[in-house]
Design a protein around this motif. Structure first.
Motif, PDB file in Angstrom:
ATOM      1  N   LYS A 137       0.849  -1.193   0.000  1.00  0.00           N
ATOM      2  CA  LYS A 137       0.000   0.000   0.000  1.00  0.00           C
ATOM      3  C   LYS A 137       0.886   1.245   0.000  1.00  0.00           C
ATOM      4  N   ILE A 138       0.635   2.122  -0.952  1.00  0.00           N
ATOM      5  CA  ILE A 138       1.333   3.407  -1.057  1.00  0.00           C
ATOM      6  C   ILE A 138       0.350   4.501  -0.647  1.00  0.00           C
ATOM      7  N   THR A 139       0.724   5.298   0.332  1.00  0.00           N
ATOM      8  CA  THR A 139      -0.178   6.303   0.887  1.00  0.00           C
ATOM      9  C   THR A 139       0.397   7.698   0.702  1.00  0.00           C
ATOM     10  N   ARG A 140      -0.452   8.613   0.213  1.00  0.00           N
ATOM     11  CA  ARG A 140      -0.092  10.032   0.119  1.00  0.00           C
ATOM     12  C   ARG A 140      -1.203  10.861   0.753  1.00  0.00           C
ATOM     13  N   ALA A 141      -0.807  11.903   1.465  1.00  0.00           N
ATOM     14  CA  ALA A 141      -1.809  12.734   2.128  1.00  0.00           C
ATOM     15  C   ALA A 141      -2.664  13.490   1.129  1.00  0.00           C
ATOM     16  N   SER A 142      -2.096  13.942   0.027  1.00  0.00           N
ATOM     17  CA  SER A 142      -2.845  14.712  -0.968  1.00  0.00           C
ATOM     18  C   SER A 142      -2.125  14.655  -2.300  1.00  0.00           C
ATOM     19  N   MET A 143      -2.855  15.035  -3.336  1.00  0.00           N
ATOM     20  CA  MET A 143      -2.285  15.081  -4.677  1.00  0.00           C
ATOM     21  C   MET A 143      -2.987  16.180  -5.445  1.00  0.00           C
ATOM     22  N   THR A 144      -2.252  17.188  -5.881  1.00  0.00           N
ATOM     23  CA  THR A 144      -2.848  18.343  -6.542  1.00  0.00           C
ATOM     24  C   THR A 144      -3.216  18.014  -7.985  1.00  0.00           C
ATOM     25  N   LYS A 145      -3.991  18.894  -8.562  1.00  0.00           N
ATOM     26  CA  LYS A 145      -4.387  18.738  -9.957  1.00  0.00           C
ATOM     27  C   LYS A 145      -3.157  18.718 -10.857  1.00  0.00           C
ATOM     28  N   ASP A 146      -3.166  17.796 -11.834  1.00  0.00           N
ATOM     29  CA  ASP A 146      -2.102  17.611 -12.818  1.00  0.00           C
ATOM     30  C   ASP A 146      -0.810  17.043 -12.215  1.00  0.00           C
ATOM     31  N   GLN A 147      -0.834  16.719 -10.943  1.00  0.00           N
ATOM     32  CA  GLN A 147       0.348  16.110 -10.346  1.00  0.00           C
ATOM     33  C   GLN A 147       0.473  14.659 -10.801  1.00  0.00           C
ATOM     34  N   ILE A 148       1.679  14.213 -11.011  1.00  0.00           N
ATOM     35  CA  ILE A 148       1.960  12.863 -11.496  1.00  0.00           C
ATOM     36  C   ILE A 148       2.698  12.093 -10.407  1.00  0.00           C
ATOM     37  N   GLY A 149       2.279  10.880 -10.186  1.00  0.00           N
ATOM     38  CA  GLY A 149       2.951  10.021  -9.229  1.00  0.00           C
ATOM     39  C   GLY A 149       3.528   8.793  -9.912  1.00  0.00           C
ATOM     40  N   GLN A 150       4.555   8.238  -9.306  1.00  0.00           N
ATOM     41  CA  GLN A 150       5.188   7.047  -9.880  1.00  0.00           C
ATOM     42  C   GLN A 150       5.780   6.189  -8.768  1.00  0.00           C
ATOM     43  N   ALA A 151       5.590   4.896  -8.876  1.00  0.00           N
ATOM     44  CA  ALA A 151       6.185   3.949  -7.936  1.00  0.00           C
ATOM     45  C   ALA A 151       6.870   2.843  -8.728  1.00  0.00           C
ATOM     46  N   ILE A 152       7.923   2.290  -8.159  1.00  0.00           N
ATOM     47  CA  ILE A 152       8.665   1.200  -8.799  1.00  0.00           C
ATOM     48  C   ILE A 152       8.652  -0.002  -7.866  1.00  0.00           C
ATOM     49  N   ILE A 200       1.693 -14.163 -16.042  1.00  0.00           N
ATOM     50  CA  ILE A 200       1.592 -13.574 -14.708  1.00  0.00           C
ATOM     51  C   ILE A 200       0.903 -12.232 -14.842  1.00  0.00           C
ATOM     52  N   THR A 201      -0.219 -12.070 -14.143  1.00  0.00           N
ATOM     53  CA  THR A 201      -0.986 -10.827 -14.192  1.00  0.00           C
ATOM     54  C   THR A 201      -0.876 -10.102 -12.856  1.00  0.00           C
ATOM     55  N   ASN A 202      -0.566  -8.817 -12.918  1.00  0.00           N
ATOM     56  CA  ASN A 202      -0.421  -7.992 -11.731  1.00  0.00           C
ATOM     57  C   ASN A 202      -1.450  -6.864 -11.776  1.00  0.00           C
ATOM     58  N   PHE A 203      -2.220  -6.712 -10.683  1.00  0.00           N
ATOM     59  CA  PHE A 203      -3.267  -5.695 -10.600  1.00  0.00           C
ATOM     60  C   PHE A 203      -2.887  -4.629  -9.575  1.00  0.00           C
ATOM     61  N   SER A 204      -3.261  -3.388  -9.881  1.00  0.00           N
ATOM     62  CA  SER A 204      -3.113  -2.281  -8.941  1.00  0.00           C
ATOM     63  C   SER A 204      -4.408  -1.470  -8.943  1.00  0.00           C
ATOM     64  N   THR A 205      -4.755  -0.922  -7.786  1.00  0.00           N
ATOM     65  CA  THR A 205      -5.967  -0.105  -7.642  1.00  0.00           C
ATOM     66  C   THR A 205      -5.610   1.192  -6.936  1.00  0.00           C
ATOM     67  N   ILE A 206      -6.177   2.311  -7.416  1.00  0.00           N
ATOM     68  CA  ILE A 206      -5.975   3.598  -6.782  1.00  0.00           C
ATOM     69  C   ILE A 206      -7.320   4.130  -6.291  1.00  0.00           C
ATOM     70  N   THR A 207      -7.331   4.615  -5.057  1.00  0.00           N
ATOM     71  CA  THR A 207      -8.538   5.170  -4.458  1.00  0.00           C
ATOM     72  C   THR A 207      -8.180   6.452  -3.718  1.00  0.00           C
ATOM     73  N   ALA A 208      -9.205   7.248  -3.467  1.00  0.00           N
ATOM     74  CA  ALA A 208      -9.054   8.478  -2.672  1.00  0.00           C
ATOM     75  C   ALA A 208     -10.429   8.862  -2.151  1.00  0.00           C
ATOM     76  N   THR A 209     -10.464   9.803  -1.248  1.00  0.00           N
ATOM     77  CA  THR A 209     -11.735  10.245  -0.681  1.00  0.00           C
ATOM     78  C   THR A 209     -12.615  10.855  -1.772  1.00  0.00           C
ATOM     79  N   ASN A 210     -13.882  10.478  -1.781  1.00  0.00           N
ATOM     80  CA  ASN A 210     -14.887  11.047  -2.691  1.00  0.00           C
ATOM     81  C   ASN A 210     -14.556  10.809  -4.165  1.00  0.00           C
ATOM     82  N   THR A 211     -14.028   9.645  -4.472  1.00  0.00           N
ATOM     83  CA  THR A 211     -13.782   9.314  -5.870  1.00  0.00           C
ATOM     84  C   THR A 211     -13.935   7.818  -6.060  1.00  0.00           C
ATOM     85  N   ASP A 212     -14.183   7.416  -7.297  1.00  0.00           N
ATOM     86  CA  ASP A 212     -14.311   6.006  -7.612  1.00  0.00           C
ATOM     87  C   ASP A 212     -12.933   5.387  -7.813  1.00  0.00           C
TER      88      ASP A 212
END
Length: 290
Positions: A39-54, A69-81
């Protein structure tokens, strides 16, 4: 983390990482095995900001050829699908061959270098395995030192006869089973009148039908002076207060005879000398070696 894989590392410059060992029921900051989710956690992310994890994983099970081999990732945040992404990697079924070449660290002019080529097949059975070695130009092949081999002057036409000058040596292994290992050897004589410090490089390769091959090189220094290796080890990786640490030193002299040998050991700060078992005489300094 998909089954059959083991996490090696995960990094994200702008967030914190926690790990689950129970399929995502709980997370903690400790990366001990087995790790089932990250789990990767960030407090906030502004508009047009780009994130990357390796995330780097290693295949630890011998899957069948052409397994996906299939690898799945899911991104969630408050008030969004949530959004889900995936990628697939195909496991190859090819034999995978490794080769390790070893020879002398250093020699004097005119001396002999014996090379050992150790090989392993880490996957499915391999057919028509060839180990090929191109001899270094500053050394000559010693007759009868390569067993069950073929020889060549141009690297194209090979024969069972050691017709000089031998420039290439080749061994053929009809079949090499999965996890099977072995080794071959040969020797060369170093040319005279080489400059002190000349480096002799020799490379071997291993191939097979439809296999992933490899190569390995080793270097030997030509020297008219002693050349040493020194290895230091300790009996403990951790120690408690008032505990003892026993250090071991081993050394080897290559090339010519060495005289007036001295080994100096700096006693670590925060420790007190206890004992030594030398091969030779031993003296002590109480002023930092002065």
């Amino acid at each position: 983390i998909p089954q059959s894989l083991q996490l090696l590392s995960a990094s994200d410059a702008n967030g914190s990482i926690t790990y689950s060992h129970d399929g995502g029921l709980t997370y903690d900051p400790f990366s001990y095995s087995p790790i089932t989710q990250i789990k990767i956690t960030r407090a906030s992310m502004t508009k047009d900001q780009i994130g990357q994890a390796i995330i780097t994983v290693q295949l630890i099970s011998d899957l069948d050829a052409d397994t996906t081999i299939t690898n799945f990732s899911t991104i969630t945040a408050t008030n969004t699908d949530p959004k889900t992404a995936s990628c697939q990697v195909l496991v190859t079924g090819n034999p995978t061959l490794t080769l390790k070449k070893q020879g002398a660290v250093a020699v004097n002019q005119g001396e002999t270098i014996t090379y050992t080529l150790s090989y392993t097949n880490t996957r499915k059975d391999a057919e028509n395995v060839y180990i090929t070695d191109q001899l270094p130009g500053s050394a000559t092949y010693i007759p009868a030192s390569a067993k069950n081999a073929q020889f060549s002057q141009d690297g194209i036409s090979y024969t069972d006869f050691e017709a000089p000058p031998v420039k290439y040596i080749r061994w053929r292994i009809a079949s090499l089973e999965k996890n099977q290992t072995g080794s071959v050897t040969f020797a060369v004589k170093v040319a005279n009148l080489l400059s002190d410090g000349t480096i002799i490089t020799n490379t071997g390769t291993i191939t097979a039908d439809g296999a992933i091959g490899s190569s390995s090189s080793c270097e030997t220094r030509v020297s008219s002076k002693p050349v040493f290796t020194l290895i230091k080890s300790s009996t403990k990786g951790t120690v408690t207060t008032d505990g003892t640490i026993t250090y071991g030193l081993s050394w080897k002299n290559f090339c010519v005879e060495a005289n007036n040998l001295e080994i100096i050991d700096q006693i670590p700060t925060d420790t007190t000398y206890f004992s030594a078992e030398p091969q030779g005489s031993i003296t002590y300094s109480h002023d930092n070696g002065i």
